[in-house]
Design a protein around this motif. Structure first.
Motif, PDB file in Angstrom:
ATOM      1  N   PHE A  42       1.007  -0.991  -0.064  1.00 20.72           N
ATOM      2  CA  PHE A  42      -0.120   0.140   0.049  1.00 20.72           C
ATOM      3  C   PHE A  42       0.682   1.131  -0.006  1.00 20.72           C
ATOM      4  CE2 PHE A  42      -3.534  -2.344   2.593  1.00 20.72           C
ATOM      5  CZ  PHE A  42      -3.762  -2.935   1.650  1.00 20.72           C
TER       6      PHE A  42
ATOM      7  N   ASN B  87       0.205 -10.059  -4.115  1.00 23.49           N
ATOM      8  CA  ASN B  87      -0.932  -9.702  -3.227  1.00 23.49           C
ATOM      9  C   ASN B  87      -2.061 -10.568  -3.338  1.00 23.49           C
ATOM     10  OD1 ASN B  87       0.159  -7.673  -1.776  1.00 23.49           O
ATOM     11  ND2 ASN B  87      -0.880  -5.973  -3.124  1.00 23.49           N
TER      12      ASN B  87
ATOM     13  N   TYR C  26      -6.032 -10.288   4.021  1.00 25.32           N
ATOM     14  CA  TYR C  26      -6.011  -9.308   4.715  1.00 25.32           C
ATOM     15  C   TYR C  26      -7.273  -9.121   5.691  1.00 25.32           C
ATOM     16  CZ  TYR C  26      -4.916  -4.495   6.475  1.00 25.32           C
ATOM     17  OH  TYR C  26      -4.942  -3.367   7.100  1.00 25.32           O
TER      18      TYR C  26
ATOM     19  N   MET D 168     -15.909 -10.280  -1.995  1.00 22.08           N
ATOM     20  CA  MET D 168     -15.067  -9.282  -2.440  1.00 22.08           C
ATOM     21  C   MET D 168     -13.706 -10.026  -2.546  1.00 22.08           C
ATOM     22  SD  MET D 168     -15.841  -5.751  -0.517  1.00 22.08           S
ATOM     23  CE  MET D 168     -17.462  -5.118  -0.966  1.00 22.08           C
TER      24      MET D 168
ATOM     25  N   GLY E 173     -12.712 -10.771  -5.687  1.00 24.41           N
ATOM     26  CA  GLY E 173     -12.368  -9.830  -6.794  1.00 24.41           C
ATOM     27  C   GLY E 173     -10.954  -9.712  -7.534  1.00 24.41           C
ATOM     28  N   HIS E 174     -11.174  -9.133  -8.586  1.00 25.46           N
ATOM     29  CA  HIS E 174      -9.924  -8.812  -9.384  1.00 25.46           C
ATOM     30  C   HIS E 174     -10.000  -7.780 -10.230  1.00 25.46           C
ATOM     31  CE1 HIS E 174     -11.392 -11.467 -12.413  1.00 25.46           C
ATOM     32  NE2 HIS E 174     -11.571 -12.226 -11.633  1.00 25.46           N
ATOM     33  N   SER E 175      -9.105  -7.581 -11.148  1.00 27.95           N
ATOM     34  CA  SER E 175      -9.237  -6.153 -11.973  1.00 27.95           C
ATOM     35  C   SER E 175     -10.194  -6.599 -13.198  1.00 27.95           C
ATOM     36  CB  SER E 175      -7.870  -5.855 -12.304  1.00 27.95           C
ATOM     37  OG  SER E 175      -7.397  -6.925 -13.148  1.00 27.95           O
TER      38      SER E 175
ATOM     39  N   SER F 262     -12.996  -8.346 -12.733  1.00 29.61           N
ATOM     40  CA  SER F 262     -14.435  -8.511 -12.276  1.00 29.61           C
ATOM     41  C   SER F 262     -15.430  -7.507 -12.827  1.00 29.61           C
ATOM     42  CB  SER F 262     -14.402  -8.554 -10.645  1.00 29.61           C
ATOM     43  OG  SER F 262     -13.634  -9.210  -9.967  1.00 29.61           O
TER      44      SER F 262
ATOM     45  N   ARG G  68     -13.800 -13.294   4.192  1.00 30.38           N
ATOM     46  CA  ARG G  68     -13.221 -12.583   3.051  1.00 30.38           C
ATOM     47  C   ARG G  68     -11.835 -12.735   2.718  1.00 30.38           C
ATOM     48  NH1 ARG G  68     -13.141  -6.152   2.440  1.00 30.38           N
ATOM     49  NH2 ARG G  68     -11.690  -6.191   4.186  1.00 30.38           N
TER      50      ARG G  68
ATOM     51  N   GLN H 111     -16.384  -3.488  -9.373  1.00 33.93           N
ATOM     52  CA  GLN H 111     -15.457  -2.661  -8.961  1.00 33.93           C
ATOM     53  C   GLN H 111     -15.708  -1.585  -8.333  1.00 33.93           C
ATOM     54  OE1 GLN H 111     -12.116  -2.746 -11.532  1.00 33.93           O
ATOM     55  NE2 GLN H 111     -12.994  -4.827 -12.325  1.00 33.93           N
TER      56      GLN H 111
ATOM     57  N   TYR I 251     -16.333  -2.345  -4.604  1.00 31.66           N
ATOM     58  CA  TYR I 251     -15.073  -2.764  -3.868  1.00 31.66           C
ATOM     59  C   TYR I 251     -14.363  -1.576  -3.429  1.00 31.66           C
ATOM     60  CZ  TYR I 251     -15.659  -7.540  -5.692  1.00 31.66           C
ATOM     61  OH  TYR I 251     -16.018  -8.895  -6.164  1.00 31.66           O
TER      62      TYR I 251
ATOM     63  N   GLU J 239      -8.459  -0.312   0.505  1.00 31.33           N
ATOM     64  CA  GLU J 239      -7.394  -1.057   0.706  1.00 31.33           C
ATOM     65  C   GLU J 239      -7.544  -2.399   0.194  1.00 31.33           C
ATOM     66  OE1 GLU J 239      -6.107  -0.976   4.766  1.00 31.33           O
ATOM     67  OE2 GLU J 239      -4.887   0.801   4.382  1.00 31.33           O
ATOM     68  N   TYR J 240      -8.573  -3.042   0.515  1.00 31.88           N
ATOM     69  CA  TYR J 240      -8.762  -4.383   0.064  1.00 31.88           C
ATOM     70  C   TYR J 240      -8.940  -4.601  -1.458  1.00 31.88           C
ATOM     71  CZ  TYR J 240      -9.120  -9.136   1.256  1.00 31.88           C
ATOM     72  OH  TYR J 240      -8.772 -10.299   1.694  1.00 31.88           O
TER      73      TYR J 240
ATOM     74  N   TYR K  92      -7.455  -2.633  -3.501  1.00 31.19           N
ATOM     75  CA  TYR K  92      -6.068  -2.638  -3.994  1.00 31.19           C
ATOM     76  C   TYR K  92      -5.333  -3.985  -3.815  1.00 31.19           C
ATOM     77  CZ  TYR K  92      -1.201  -1.648  -4.247  1.00 31.19           C
ATOM     78  OH  TYR K  92       0.281  -1.502  -4.734  1.00 31.19           O
ATOM     79  N   LEU K  93      -5.408  -4.615  -2.543  1.00 30.89           N
ATOM     80  CA  LEU K  93      -4.984  -5.985  -2.490  1.00 30.89           C
ATOM     81  C   LEU K  93      -5.282  -6.980  -3.458  1.00 30.89           C
ATOM     82  CD1 LEU K  93      -3.185  -7.363  -0.125  1.00 30.89           C
ATOM     83  CD2 LEU K  93      -5.411  -8.211   0.478  1.00 30.89           C
ATOM     84  N   ARG K  94      -6.589  -6.667  -3.678  1.00 35.64           N
ATOM     85  CA  ARG K  94      -7.187  -7.791  -5.159  1.00 35.64           C
ATOM     86  C   ARG K  94      -6.721  -7.408  -6.265  1.00 35.64           C
ATOM     87  NH1 ARG K  94      -7.328 -12.294  -3.558  1.00 35.64           N
ATOM     88  NH2 ARG K  94      -8.472 -12.713  -5.465  1.00 35.64           N
ATOM     89  N   GLY K  95      -5.624  -6.321  -6.675  1.00 39.74           N
ATOM     90  CA  GLY K  95      -5.256  -5.895  -7.875  1.00 39.74           C
ATOM     91  C   GLY K  95      -6.084  -4.920  -8.615  1.00 39.74           C
ATOM     92  N   ILE K  96      -7.183  -4.640  -7.891  1.00 40.73           N
ATOM     93  CA  ILE K  96      -8.171  -3.641  -8.672  1.00 40.73           C
ATOM     94  C   ILE K  96      -7.304  -2.190  -8.644  1.00 40.73           C
ATOM     95  CG2 ILE K  96     -10.209  -2.372  -8.459  1.00 40.73           C
ATOM     96  CD1 ILE K  96     -11.271  -5.105  -7.269  1.00 40.73           C
ATOM     97  N   LYS K  97      -7.474  -1.446 -10.071  1.00 43.85           N
ATOM     98  CA  LYS K  97      -6.958  -0.399 -10.408  1.00 43.85           C
ATOM     99  C   LYS K  97      -7.900   0.744  -9.629  1.00 43.85           C
ATOM    100  CE  LYS K  97      -4.114  -2.228 -14.092  1.00 43.85           C
ATOM    101  NZ  LYS K  97      -4.869  -3.578 -13.684  1.00 43.85           N
TER     102      LYS K  97
END
Lengths: 244, 276
Positions: A53, A72, A77, A98, A101-103, A105, A150, B156, B159, B165-166, B168-173
């Protein structure tokens, strides 16, 4: 074997004040590392560095052999409890989802394969019965379990928890620690806590963080020494034993 | 009944007003929901007022003010978004600066435009009866665009709004999604310019969605309830202003304010009943 998390000569400053200075830390696979120290001593900053972060001003942070932030998807977390908005209209089930989730999703609906994983994670922390309840209306303990689910749903290699028991009563606290002990067979755990005496029966390493860091193995854990290092002073402590 | 029907068909401005009301409710319900859950009403107010700059410049150049508003809305969303992400400490001051500077640019350009233009006032406080057919098409296009964004990026957005923060952790821009969210809100403000105006827009973005939040357990329900409430407030306000000959934008906002007040009583009544 290479350490799962490796910090080398890491320093981090907000403005001109060093929060962390010259930190070296190796976390091995399946370690259960307790992180203690005073408020403002840099515990949460340390976690944020590990998850990328924030970036260190000096030194390097590696997780699974890659620089911080790159691995990550293999980290789960559990943030400090009061960070979430209690008025947010979201069901417990969707909070757990959540974690998958990923970029990419896209679209509102969930994949079929996700349902199974989410239900399994909720089952593991025994909150399947409240899946459809609004997150903000759950009790503190239920919300905390939800956030743990989560973190677990993506089946991470490292689980990082920031004061997970700060706002729950002691029976829930015991339950959560038991759960973590069980999880420790499969994953490396980093746990920030105020409660020095309590976590010592679960952890195998302890890191005292107060701008600097000192790490001890389980057998060298001595309350006096650790409290002295972490809090820079002696203070009285009530020891308690639980039959767990 | 037949008279009422012919009344609607004979007067095309009333038709346009009704279509404009329906179209604005869709964009406003979607964006208002995210303004409320992300707690960025001050920031959205800043964008809305900065858009006055675009209106003034468009007047000066003699093009349709809505296109000026459109260009300025995207610029101010990008500006505020970048400022917020890069200069976290001074966010508040910088939003206020953009707020006032945008308005000043607008007023100066309006002043420089030959011939006093009364229309600028209708963009500040809205006049749903002045909506042209061209504006209706622009609103329709923006509505389709906003709906498409929210359907594709639904997860997105949630989220990033629930736990940055979460995400970001999951790779979301996170930063990109945040800026897209601001652009969506700015475009919504452009849609709402003609019905309630730039100064009052923030009330229609926040009040109906705040009511909707009390009765929702998912974001899409909150969006849906918001849209219905906005339609009720818009038509109640419109009918009131039409029959009393009072300004339509202000009447719509008053209807929303009354609804907000009423919802508190309903909520406390419901809560008391569930406790029993």
């Amino acid at each position: 074997m290479n350490p799962v998390i490796k910090l080398e000569n890491v320093s981090f400053a907000y403005n001109t004040n060093y929060i962390l200075e010259n930190i070296n830390l190796n976390v091995e696979q399946n370690d259960f590392l307790g992180i203690i120290g005073p408020n403002g001593g840099g515990k949460t900053t340390l976690l944020k560095l590990i998850m990328g972060f924030i970036k260190p001003d000096k030194g390097k942070v590696e997780v699974f052999g890659k620089s911080s932030g790159k691995s990550n998807s293999r980290i789960g977390y559990v943030p400090q409890f009061n960070q979430t908005d209690k008025q947010f209209p979201i069901k417990a089930f969707d909070v757990v989802t959540m974690g998958l989730g990923h970029s990419k999703s896209f679209l509102p609906w969930n994949k079929k394969s996700d349902f199974g994983k989410v239900t399994e994670a909720m089952d593991f922390v025994s909150i399947t019965d409240i899946a459809d309840n609004t997150f903000g209306e759950l009790s503190g303990g239920q919300q905390q379990r939800c956030l743990i689910a989560r973190a677990l749903v993506s089946n991470p290699g490292i689980l990082i928890l920031d004061e997970p028991t700060a706002s729950v009563d002691s029976t829930v606290e015991v339950d959560i620690y038991k759960l973590l002990k069980k999880l420790n067979n499969d994953m490396t755990i980093l746990l920030v806590s105020h409660d020095v005496g309590f976590i010592s029966s679960y952890i195998n390493k302890i890191a005292c963080v107060n701008k600097e860091i000192s790490v001890h193995g389980r057998d060298e854990i001595s309350f006096d020494k650790i409290s002295h290092e972490a809090y820079h002073g002696d203070f009285s402590m009530i020891q308690h034993k639980c039959n767990l | 009944m037949k008279e009422l029907f012919s009344f609607f068909t004979d007067y095309s401005f009333i038709q346009n007003a009704i279509i404009a009301g329906l179209l604005s409710s869709i964009a406003c319900g979607i964006s208002g929901t995210f303004v409320v859950v992300k707690k960025i009403s001050y920031l959205s107010g800043g964008i809305a007022h900065a858009i006055v700059g675009g209106l003034g410049i468009a007047y000066f150049l003699g093009i349709n003010p809505l296109y000026g508003a459109l260009a300025f809305s995207i610029v101010s969303a990008l500006l505020i978004g970048t400022v917020k992400l890069k200069l976290k400490q001074n966010e508040d001051t910088l939003i206020s600066a953009l707020w006032a500077v945008g308005m000043s640019i607008g007023l100066i350009f309006a002043y420089l435009t030959p011939g006093y233009n009364v229309n600028l006032l209708s963009y500040l406080f809205g006049n749903i009866l002045l909506v042209s057919s061209e504006s209706i098409y622009l609103m329709l296009v923006l509505d389709i665009f906003i709906s498409a964004i929210v359907i594709i990026l639904y997860k997105q957005f949630i989220y990033v709004c629930f736990d940055e923060e979460y995400a970001y952790l999951r790779g979301i821009k996170v930063e990109l999604i945040y800026i897209l969210l601001l652009i969506m809100i700015s475009l919504t403000i452009v849609v709402l310019v003609q019905s309630v105006g730039l100064v009052l827009v923030i009330a229609l973005l926040t009040l109906p969605s705040s009511i909707a939040r009390m009765f929702s357990n998912t974001i899409w329900k909150m969006i849906l309830i918001s849209i219905i409430l906005i339609q009720i407030f818009t038509f109640a306000g419109f009918a009131f202003s039409f029959s009393t000959n009072l300004p339509s934008g202000a009447s719509i906002i008053l209807a929303a304010g009354l609804g907000y007040l009423l919802s508190f009583f309903i909520q406390s009544f419901l809560r008391r009943n569930t406790i029993k």
